[in-house]
Enzyme design. Structure first.
Site, PDB file in Angstrom:
ATOM      1  N   ASN A 243       0.671  -1.142   0.090  1.00 57.83           N
ATOM      2  CA  ASN A 243       0.063   0.014   0.036  1.00 57.83           C
ATOM      3  C   ASN A 243       0.974   1.368   0.030  1.00 57.83           C
ATOM      4  OD1 ASN A 243       0.723   0.514   2.804  1.00 57.83           O
ATOM      5  ND2 ASN A 243      -0.772  -0.897   3.268  1.00 57.83           N
TER       6      ASN A 243
ATOM      7  N   ILE B 105       2.502   2.927   2.202  1.00 54.79           N
ATOM      8  CA  ILE B 105       2.353   3.585   3.375  1.00 54.79           C
ATOM      9  C   ILE B 105       3.057   2.914   4.713  1.00 54.79           C
ATOM     10  CG2 ILE B 105       1.043   4.757   5.085  1.00 54.79           C
ATOM     11  CD1 ILE B 105       0.892   6.000   2.432  1.00 54.79           C
TER      12      ILE B 105
ATOM     13  N   ARG C 262      29.395 -28.597  25.348  1.00 55.44           N
ATOM     14  CA  ARG C 262      29.051 -28.773  24.093  1.00 55.44           C
ATOM     15  C   ARG C 262      29.346 -30.249  23.355  1.00 55.44           C
ATOM     16  NH1 ARG C 262      33.573 -26.993  19.725  1.00 55.44           N
ATOM     17  NH2 ARG C 262      35.400 -27.062  20.932  1.00 55.44           N
TER      18      ARG C 262
ATOM     19  N   SER D  24      31.480 -26.734  15.413  1.00 55.57           N
ATOM     20  CA  SER D  24      31.595 -26.114  16.662  1.00 55.57           C
ATOM     21  C   SER D  24      30.420 -26.376  17.622  1.00 55.57           C
ATOM     22  CB  SER D  24      31.802 -24.546  16.463  1.00 55.57           C
ATOM     23  OG  SER D  24      32.776 -24.127  15.657  1.00 55.57           O
TER      24      SER D  24
ATOM     25  N   GLU E 277      20.871 -16.908  11.946  1.00 56.31           N
ATOM     26  CA  GLU E 277      20.410 -17.223  13.226  1.00 56.31           C
ATOM     27  C   GLU E 277      18.960 -16.852  13.538  1.00 56.31           C
ATOM     28  OE1 GLU E 277      24.855 -16.506  13.235  1.00 56.31           O
ATOM     29  OE2 GLU E 277      23.184 -15.222  12.439  1.00 56.31           O
TER      30      GLU E 277
ATOM     31  N   PHE F 100      25.563 -14.754  19.465  1.00 52.73           N
ATOM     32  CA  PHE F 100      24.731 -14.766  18.437  1.00 52.73           C
ATOM     33  C   PHE F 100      23.475 -14.821  18.656  1.00 52.73           C
ATOM     34  CE2 PHE F 100      28.545 -16.072  15.983  1.00 52.73           C
ATOM     35  CZ  PHE F 100      29.271 -14.853  15.971  1.00 52.73           C
TER      36      PHE F 100
ATOM     37  N   HIS G 229      29.991 -22.122  23.288  1.00 49.31           N
ATOM     38  CA  HIS G 229      31.081 -21.149  23.431  1.00 49.31           C
ATOM     39  C   HIS G 229      30.521 -19.777  24.183  1.00 49.31           C
ATOM     40  CE1 HIS G 229      32.244 -23.437  20.044  1.00 49.31           C
ATOM     41  NE2 HIS G 229      33.458 -22.895  19.868  1.00 49.31           N
TER      42      HIS G 229
ATOM     43  N   ASP H 122      38.969 -15.735  19.586  1.00 53.21           N
ATOM     44  CA  ASP H 122      37.946 -15.034  18.694  1.00 53.21           C
ATOM     45  C   ASP H 122      37.728 -13.492  19.169  1.00 53.21           C
ATOM     46  OD1 ASP H 122      37.850 -16.852  16.712  1.00 53.21           O
ATOM     47  OD2 ASP H 122      35.804 -17.358  17.229  1.00 53.21           O
TER      48      ASP H 122
ATOM     49  N   ARG I 193      33.034 -23.988  25.396  1.00 52.05           N
ATOM     50  CA  ARG I 193      33.853 -24.582  24.326  1.00 52.05           C
ATOM     51  C   ARG I 193      34.888 -25.432  25.177  1.00 52.05           C
ATOM     52  NH1 ARG I 193      38.737 -21.267  21.351  1.00 52.05           N
ATOM     53  NH2 ARG I 193      39.298 -22.720  19.814  1.00 52.05           N
TER      54      ARG I 193
END
Length: 475
Positions: free
Chosen positions: A7, A9, A180, A207, A226, A252, A276, A284, A335
């Site tokens: 539309n 808008i 993990r 990972s 994600e 993340f 992690h 990192d 980790r």
């Protein structure tokens, strides 16, 4: 089939000049079939487009409908005022006159009600479907029963035995292992037996370790998406018949957060595997090292957050997540390898309550509250303090969201009356709700270095925890 109301808008006004997307081209590029643009106010055109979209094409279909927002409103139609504001009594009266609508509010004329009343046709179609399913059940009784079970959300009849077997196996684990990795080991036992498990990862399978043997099409490669992964998991859970789980790094989870919140709001059984989970990620660096994320996720109502300290707590976290039919779960996993803790049968059972006393020596003068990777740190500090003649209790809190739902008497027994010191590789402010007089953690962004060096840099060491305890007791 999706109908796109084009539309022109937004709440801020006309989109011309700042919204330059070619939406049909974008959907075509994603493999969609696109119909239109059509006049979204033309019922015949809409019927024809929907009929065409229902024809088999092997693709989802987007129908682009050009419309006027607030069509029929004499002074508000085609404007942003029709989007975010009530029309008001005068404009409503004028709109009724413009549309020739003379019926009182909430009154539906009989001829219109009859046209839209689909109860009879719906009952007929449901009956036809049920007849087909009954025939299917007669020919394939076991498959029909499995379909009904899975669509109801119930776990298999042997689930209690399977759960007990998994928990017993990991309760006896003595290996130092990253949680993990322990999660993957649990999945290796559950995946082949629970055929409704449908997992994957946002381009981090190696990972997150979210695969299991012979997963085949039950493992999804989501790519670096994600939020898309989390939203798809919600859709799968709403459809029924599957228990979706997906993995990415804990930091993340920020990308997934809106979908996580919606899963909690909609009471969906989805499992987020966030690995992690701290500065233990290492090289990192701060962009990937979670600091505030555990505390932040715990704020979402109806989200169960687990941060296990070893394989036994990880196994319990997984089984609890699968038992939670009306609640999403987030598993925060390390980790780095973590030491296996020794427990009595009663302590192992108490993991399910989200918090329990892991060690309680005679003559204790303080209580250490710890989660995840810092439980092992607390146990080492306890040993060092014992060498100095100071006894302290250690409480493991694998899930404070679950612990908070326990009865007051149990929580009081676990927390005790001694001075409390919290320790977690994350922000420390949240420890105040447990009456901690001191806390050890990370109240700034992380640093890039091997994990042991980062822990040393931030003072997350047994020696620093000993110093903190002594400072409390000497004050």
């Amino acid at each position: 089939v999706a109908l796109y109301d084009d539309n022109g808008i937004s709440i801020d006004g006309a989109v011309e000049g700042w919204f330059g997307d070619d939406t049909p081209a974008r959907f075509r590029a994603c493999g969609w079939r696109v119909i239109g643009p059509i006049d979204g106010h033309d019922l015949a055109a809409l019927d024809a487009a929907i009929a065409s979209a229902k024809q088999p094409s092997g693709k989802p279909t987007l129908i682009v409908c050009r419309t006027t927002i607030g069509a029929g409103a004499p002074t508000r139609g085609g404007s942003a005022k029709a989007h975010g504001e009530p029309l008001g009594a005068d404009e409503i009266a004028a709109t009724r006159q413009a549309l020739g609508w003379n019926h009182p509010p909430f009154e539906i004329p009989a001829e219109i009600r009859a046209q839209w009343d689909a109860r009879a046709s719906g009952a007929r179609r449901q009956g036809e479907w049920q007849a087909r399913f009954n025939a299917y059940r007669s020919e394939f009784p076991e498959l029909a029963a499995e379909f009904e079970r899975r669509m109801s959300g119930a776990l298999p009849d042997d689930w209690q035995d399977l759960r007990a077997s998994v928990l017993e196996q990991f309760a006896q684990a003595t290996e130092n292992v990253a949680t993990r990795k322990a999660s993957q080991q649990v999945l290796a036992l559950l995946g082949p037996r629970l055929h409704e498990l449908l997992g994957g990862s946002a381009d981090l399978t190696g990972s997150n370790l979210t695969d299991f043997p012979d997963a085949g099409p039950r493992h999804i490669h989501y790519g670096v998406r994600e939020f898309g992964m989390a939203a798809i998991m919600n859709g799968v859970a709403l459809h029924g018949g599957w228990i979706p789980y997906g993995g990415t790094f804990l930091t993340f989870s920020d990308y997934s957060r809106n979908a996580i919140r919606m899963a909690a709001l909609m009471k969906l059984r989805v499992v987020h595997v966030f690995t992690h989970d701290s500065i233990g990620l290492g090289e990192d660096g701060p962009t990937h090292q979670s600091v505030e994320h555990a505390a932040s996720l715990r704020l979402i109502p109806n989200l169960e957050v687990w941060r296990p300290c070893d394989a036994a707590e990880t196994a319990l976290a997984w089984t609890a997540a699968l038992d939670a039919l009306h609640m999403p779960s987030a598993l925060l996993l390390s980790r780095q390898a973590l030491p296996a803790q020794t427990r009595s049968v009663e302590q192992t059972q108490a993991i399910a309550r989200g918090g329990y006393v892991l060690s309680e020596p005679a003559g204790a003068r303080a209580t250490l509250l710890a989660t995840g990777s810092e439980v092992g740190l607390a146990m080492r500090a306890q040993q060092l303090l014992a060498q100095q003649g100071i006894a302290v209790r250690v409480v493991s809190l694998p899930s404070v969201t679950r612990f908070d739902r326990q009865d007051a008497a149990y929580r009081a027994t676990v927390l005790g009356t001694l001075p409390r010191i919290g320790v977690e590789a994350g922000v420390t402010r949240w420890w105040g709700q447990y009456g901690c007089v001191a806390a050890l953690g990370v109240d700034s962004f992380g640093e890039s270095a091997p994990a042991p060096a980062v822990f040393e840099y931030f003072g997350l060491t047994a020696a620093k925890l000993v110093e903190t305890v002594r400072g409390v007791l000497d004050a």
